[in-house]
Scaffold this motif. Structure first.
Motif, PDB file in Angstrom:
ATOM      1  N   PRO A  74      11.520  -4.265  -0.025  1.00  0.00           N
ATOM      2  CA  PRO A  74      11.287  -5.227   1.056  1.00  0.00           C
ATOM      3  C   PRO A  74      10.463  -4.598   2.179  1.00  0.00           C
ATOM      4  CG  PRO A  74      13.491  -4.338   1.252  1.00  0.00           C
ATOM      5  CD  PRO A  74      12.893  -3.745  -0.018  1.00  0.00           C
ATOM      6  N   VAL A  75       9.910  -5.436   3.020  1.00  0.00           N
ATOM      7  CA  VAL A  75       9.086  -4.982   4.137  1.00  0.00           C
ATOM      8  C   VAL A  75      10.003  -4.467   5.246  1.00  0.00           C
ATOM      9  CG1 VAL A  75       7.385  -5.708   5.845  1.00  0.00           C
ATOM     10  CG2 VAL A  75       7.343  -6.695   3.557  1.00  0.00           C
ATOM     11  N   PRO A  76       9.733  -3.261   5.767  1.00  0.00           N
ATOM     12  CA  PRO A  76      10.551  -2.756   6.875  1.00  0.00           C
ATOM     13  C   PRO A  76      10.498  -3.714   8.075  1.00  0.00           C
ATOM     14  CG  PRO A  76       9.138  -1.032   5.989  1.00  0.00           C
ATOM     15  CD  PRO A  76       8.702  -2.324   5.360  1.00  0.00           C
ATOM     16  N   VAL A  77      11.584  -3.775   8.825  1.00  0.00           N
ATOM     17  CA  VAL A  77      11.666  -4.653   9.987  1.00  0.00           C
ATOM     18  C   VAL A  77      10.550  -4.310  10.976  1.00  0.00           C
ATOM     19  CG1 VAL A  77      13.116  -5.329  11.948  1.00  0.00           C
ATOM     20  CG2 VAL A  77      14.141  -4.923   9.710  1.00  0.00           C
ATOM     21  N   GLY A  78       9.901  -5.331  11.487  1.00  0.00           N
ATOM     22  CA  GLY A  78       8.851  -5.136  12.485  1.00  0.00           C
ATOM     23  C   GLY A  78       7.497  -4.780  11.908  1.00  0.00           C
ATOM     24  N   ARG A  79       7.346  -4.829  10.606  1.00  0.00           N
ATOM     25  CA  ARG A  79       6.060  -4.484   9.990  1.00  0.00           C
ATOM     26  C   ARG A  79       5.603  -5.609   9.083  1.00  0.00           C
ATOM     27  NH1 ARG A  79       5.947   1.643   8.289  1.00  0.00           N
ATOM     28  NH2 ARG A  79       4.300   1.866   9.782  1.00  0.00           N
ATOM     29  N   SER A  80       4.281  -5.693   8.920  1.00  0.00           N
ATOM     30  CA  SER A  80       3.740  -6.678   7.987  1.00  0.00           C
ATOM     31  C   SER A  80       3.575  -6.013   6.629  1.00  0.00           C
ATOM     32  CB  SER A  80       2.399  -7.204   8.489  1.00  0.00           C
ATOM     33  OG  SER A  80       1.468  -6.157   8.586  1.00  0.00           O
ATOM     34  N   ARG A  81       3.567  -6.809   5.593  1.00  0.00           N
ATOM     35  CA  ARG A  81       3.372  -6.267   4.256  1.00  0.00           C
ATOM     36  C   ARG A  81       1.911  -5.865   4.120  1.00  0.00           C
ATOM     37  NH1 ARG A  81       4.120  -8.898  -1.532  1.00  0.00           N
ATOM     38  NH2 ARG A  81       4.306  -6.946  -2.668  1.00  0.00           N
ATOM     39  N   ARG A  82       1.677  -4.640   3.681  1.00  0.00           N
ATOM     40  CA  ARG A  82       0.324  -4.110   3.656  1.00  0.00           C
ATOM     41  C   ARG A  82       0.142  -3.205   2.449  1.00  0.00           C
ATOM     42  NH1 ARG A  82      -2.101   0.457   7.712  1.00  0.00           N
ATOM     43  NH2 ARG A  82      -0.793   1.814   6.511  1.00  0.00           N
ATOM     44  N   GLU A  83      -1.011  -3.377   1.799  1.00  0.00           N
ATOM     45  CA  GLU A  83      -1.403  -2.462   0.740  1.00  0.00           C
ATOM     46  C   GLU A  83      -2.656  -1.751   1.220  1.00  0.00           C
ATOM     47  OE1 GLU A  83      -0.813  -3.590  -3.381  1.00  0.00           O
ATOM     48  OE2 GLU A  83      -2.953  -3.186  -3.668  1.00  0.00           O
TER      49      GLU A  83
END
Length: 148
Positions: A74-83
């Motif tokens: 899952p995406v860490p809290v406060g961050r957007s999903r990014r590759e």
């Protein structure tokens, strides 16, 4: 998901080009030139576009190593999903690298002893190892996963 490319531009003597990234509310920091890949744009093409924004028509050689930081789930809290993908390019000519680059902001050329500290600001673990392995010839061609 954000698709981000980073350009690792190395001078003929192994120094890395860093540019300032002035974030609102923060002081300037030194980072790798970066940009977002467009919707259907392959990562390598996006990296060449970002590189051209940074160096204009200056001749460069593209490497065959690509560092990848896959999107976290899952995406860490406060961050957007990014590759994120890192592409290595080299200046073919000996001598002092150009300063500044045509990239917005200032340019700094950092030696290998500074890479770990400076590249961690891009949230790309092991970029210093990727660059060292590329320069020393022990990183194989192709995609290399950065971090867990």
């Amino acid at each position: 998901m954000r698709r981000v490319v980073f350009v690792a531009l190395l001078s003929s003597d192994g120094r890395l080009a860093l540019v300032t990234d002035d974030l609102p509310g923060a002081g300037p920091r030194w980072v790798l030139p970066s940009g977002s890949a467009r919707a259907a744009e392959p990562y390598r093409e996006a990296a060449v576009r970002v590189l051209r924004e940074a160096v204009g028509a200056m001749p460069v050689r593209g490497g065959t190593v690509e560092g990848c930081r896959w999107a976290q789930v899952p995406v860490p809290v406060g961050r957007s999903r990014r590759e994120a993908h890192v592409f290595i390019f080299r200046l073919p000519e000996a001598g002092d690298p150009p300063e500044p680059l045509s990239w917005r902001g200032a340019t700094r050329w950092a030696g290998p002893e500074q890479w770990q500290e400076l590249c961690t600001r891009c949230d790309l673990p092991y970029v210093d190892v990727l660059l060292t392995g590329y320069l020393e010839g022990w990183i194989p061609d192709g995609r290399i996963t950065l971090g867990p």
